[in-house]
Design a protein around this motif. Structure first.
Motif, PDB file in Angstrom:
ATOM      1  N   HIS A 167       0.671  -0.805   5.168  1.00 24.70           N
ATOM      2  CA  HIS A 167      -0.714  -1.277   5.135  1.00 24.70           C
ATOM      3  C   HIS A 167      -1.443  -1.050   6.458  1.00 24.70           C
ATOM      4  O   HIS A 167      -2.679  -0.936   6.480  1.00 24.70           O
ATOM      5  CB  HIS A 167      -0.739  -2.770   4.784  1.00 24.70           C
ATOM      6  CG  HIS A 167      -2.105  -3.330   4.524  1.00 24.70           C
ATOM      7  ND1 HIS A 167      -3.012  -3.591   5.542  1.00 24.70           N
ATOM      8  CD2 HIS A 167      -2.728  -3.692   3.372  1.00 24.70           C
ATOM      9  CE1 HIS A 167      -4.127  -4.081   5.024  1.00 24.70           C
ATOM     10  NE2 HIS A 167      -3.985  -4.157   3.706  1.00 24.70           N
ATOM     11  N   CYS A 184      -4.558   1.001   7.363  1.00 24.74           N
ATOM     12  CA  CYS A 184      -5.931   0.472   7.319  1.00 24.74           C
ATOM     13  C   CYS A 184      -6.463   0.218   8.722  1.00 24.74           C
ATOM     14  O   CYS A 184      -7.647   0.436   8.996  1.00 24.74           O
ATOM     15  CB  CYS A 184      -5.979  -0.824   6.515  1.00 24.74           C
ATOM     16  SG  CYS A 184      -5.541  -0.651   4.777  1.00 24.74           S
ATOM     17  N   GLN A 242       0.822  -1.214   0.000  1.00 22.28           N
ATOM     18  CA  GLN A 242       0.000   0.000   0.000  1.00 22.28           C
ATOM     19  C   GLN A 242       0.857   1.266   0.000  1.00 22.28           C
ATOM     20  O   GLN A 242       0.571   2.226   0.697  1.00 22.28           O
ATOM     21  CB  GLN A 242      -0.967  -0.011   1.184  1.00 22.28           C
ATOM     22  CG  GLN A 242      -2.229   0.799   0.980  1.00 22.28           C
ATOM     23  CD  GLN A 242      -3.407   0.294   1.811  1.00 22.28           C
ATOM     24  OE1 GLN A 242      -3.647  -0.902   1.864  1.00 22.28           O
ATOM     25  NE2 GLN A 242      -4.138   1.181   2.426  1.00 22.28           N
ATOM     26  N   GLU A 290      -2.087   4.049  -1.999  1.00 17.98           N
ATOM     27  CA  GLU A 290      -3.049   4.442  -0.959  1.00 17.98           C
ATOM     28  C   GLU A 290      -3.622   5.805  -1.318  1.00 17.98           C
ATOM     29  O   GLU A 290      -2.883   6.758  -1.595  1.00 17.98           O
ATOM     30  CB  GLU A 290      -2.348   4.483   0.396  1.00 17.98           C
ATOM     31  CG  GLU A 290      -2.972   5.372   1.460  1.00 17.98           C
ATOM     32  CD  GLU A 290      -4.351   4.902   1.926  1.00 17.98           C
ATOM     33  OE1 GLU A 290      -5.240   5.763   2.081  1.00 17.98           O
ATOM     34  OE2 GLU A 290      -4.519   3.688   2.124  1.00 17.98           O
ATOM     35  N   GLN A 296      -7.762   4.161   1.535  1.00 18.75           N
ATOM     36  CA  GLN A 296      -7.277   2.857   1.087  1.00 18.75           C
ATOM     37  C   GLN A 296      -7.047   2.837  -0.430  1.00 18.75           C
ATOM     38  O   GLN A 296      -6.491   3.770  -0.986  1.00 18.75           O
ATOM     39  CB  GLN A 296      -8.204   1.737   1.561  1.00 18.75           C
ATOM     40  CG  GLN A 296      -8.170   1.532   3.066  1.00 18.75           C
ATOM     41  CD  GLN A 296      -8.701   0.192   3.504  1.00 18.75           C
ATOM     42  OE1 GLN A 296      -8.799  -0.763   2.733  1.00 18.75           O
ATOM     43  NE2 GLN A 296      -9.066   0.094   4.772  1.00 18.75           N
TER      44      GLN A 296
END
Length: 476
Positions: free
Chosen positions: A162, A165, A14, A278, A287
């Protein structure tokens, strides 16, 4: 170079293309990834094949696009007859090792690689605070004990950034005051809103149903939880994102230091990239799961910390379109191993060495099974396939008659993608050019019917929702 090199593929999760200080971002520091750039070439027209973890990673593993792999979203299942990069390298005489995140459903990483660390429970979406450090320690043990007699391939899958998130998931069930109200940070310490925070609402039906409506197919609970966010909430999201990147940069720095200490750096090729980006507030999105630039454009660096492997140093390549499907053939090229038939990617080795070779003039991207994009030097064209009236579970395309709504952005005049030109007749020829590229690309793909129950269930459920929205659209 008289013998085949060691090959190290470091990947983050991401990580948007411009979230590096080497790329001029003033809101974070990434000294270790920057060191890779100084010792290699950075491809700044680099795109993932699909803006979600499992799908993009299935392309790394196979050199195929996600409509070919059986993994067009996180709930997919890799077609069993497709060879993966670990299997091909092992058959070609390389010892293939894996450490960290894999996330290619349908393929047991332990059967294709010698696994240094994959967690007692297979590493999933989050948990970078634990998994990334453990992965680095496993790599340290491997490098310090490697005898150097045979070349190795090692891929390290870091989870961060990531974990941004997980920050978002905290907002699903409760209202959290902005960070200034909480006394966490001052407003002047936060990065500004992105310039493309406001957006053109003329988006595809697929994007609206997946990401915009209250009962969105993807992360509706987060969407509901952030509806009342103020500017400081969005800026704090960006602040947190950059901190997660700095954390993973530190892990990468430890690996690079070990390479130097063990004197392996001279004969180790390093590839660095990310599965997808992202949104981080752009287009008021969070996201990934979109075809906007922040979600689909990723870093891609080819480097060597020593001098035994010829790689251009400290150079940005802003011309050549590089894709996630190029990782597999690039690794095989340096390893001196033939690639399987029907591979979609191309080795970037000649580009890394500064050679002038014929190259593609666009990037092709898929998203959420029905979404498609073509990126050229000046334009990005986004469209969708309408769901079939009766689903046959064969990924859609090429079929211009089934195109839905479209977006067209001028990458020169509107890099933030805030003005959709698709309805402007002056751009009809541009749209036709992009459609021709898309259809030609798709004519060369080798799709097959989805047979595993998991992706079939998702396609059925999502397709029903999309068909209901299209019926509304058709009445307007």
């Amino acid at each position: 170079m008289n013998k085949r090199p060691n090959i190290l593929f470091i990947n983050t999760d991401q990580h948007s293309w411009d979230a590096l200080s080497a790329h001029g971002n003033p809101y974070l520091r990434t000294p270790n990834i920057d060191a890779l750039h100084r010792n290699g070439i950075s491809f700044r027209q680099s795109y993932c094949t699909d803006s979600v973890c499992a799908a993009a990673r299935s392309s790394w593993a196979t050199g195929l696009y996600t409509s070919e792999t059986g993994v067009p979203f996180n709930g997919g299942h890799l077609h069993p007859e497709i060879s993966d990069i670990g299997q091909v390298l092992n058959a070609g005489g390389y010892s293939a090792f894996h450490c960290g995140k894999w996330h290619v459903p349908g393929r047991n990483v332990r059967e294709s690689f010698q696994v240094l660390y994959y967690g007692r429970r297979n590493i999933g979406a989050g948990g970078a605070a634990y998994y990334d450090s453990a992965s680095t320690h496993a790599v340290a043990d491997f490098l310090t004990n490697y005898d150097g007699t045979e070349p190795f391939y090692l891929q390290i899958g870091y989870v961060d950034p990531h974990d941004v998130c997980e920050y978002l998931h905290n907002h699903e069930e409760k209202r959290i005051p902005n960070p200034v109200e909480q006394g966490i940070v001052s407003a002047d310490a936060l990065p500004p809103l992105p310039e493309n925070f406001d957006y053109d609402a003329r988006e595809t039906v697929l994007h609206r149903v997946c990401r915009r409506v209250d009962d969105a197919l993807i992360h509706a609970a987060i969407l509901k939880g952030i509806r009342d966010w103020d500017e400081l909430h969005w800026r704090y999201l960006r602040w947190n994102y950059y901190r997660f990147i700095e954390k993973v940069d530190a892990e990468i720095g430890r690996v690079l230091a070990l390479l130097r200490e063990t004197s392996l750096h001279h004969k180790t090729l390093i590839i660095f990239s990310a599965d997808h980006g992202e949104a981080c507030g752009s287009h008021q999105m969070f996201q990934k799961f979109t075809l906007y630039e922040e979600s689909v454009r990723v870093p891609f660096i080819v480097a060597c910390l020593g001098d035994e492997i010829p790689v251009e140093k400290g150079r940005f390549d802003d011309t050549h379109f590089v894709s996630g499907v190029d990782v597999f053939p690039t690794v095989c090229d340096y390893a001196g191993i033939d690639v399987p038939e029907r591979l979609q990617g191309t080795s970037v080795r000649p580009l890394a060495e500064g050679r002038d070779v014929p190259w593609r003039d666009y990037a092709y991207i898929e998203s959420n099974y029905w979404g498609r994009a073509i990126v050229t030097e000046q334009y990005k064209y986004i469209t969708e396939y309408k769901p079939k009236a009766v689903e046959d579970f064969l990924p859609p395309g090429p079929d211009a008659a089934q195109f839905g709504l479209a977006q067209l952005f001028d990458r020169h005049g509107d890099p933030g993608e805030t003005r959709n030109l698709a309805e402007d007749e002056a751009y009809d020829e541009v749209i036709k050019m992009c459609q021709d590229k898309l259809l030609t690309q798709e004519a060369g793909l080798h799709r097959q019917e989805m047979v595993h129950p998991s992706p079939k269930r998702i396609i059925s459920n999502w397709g029903d929702r999309l068909r209901s929205y299209w019926r509304i659209m058709d009445r307007i």
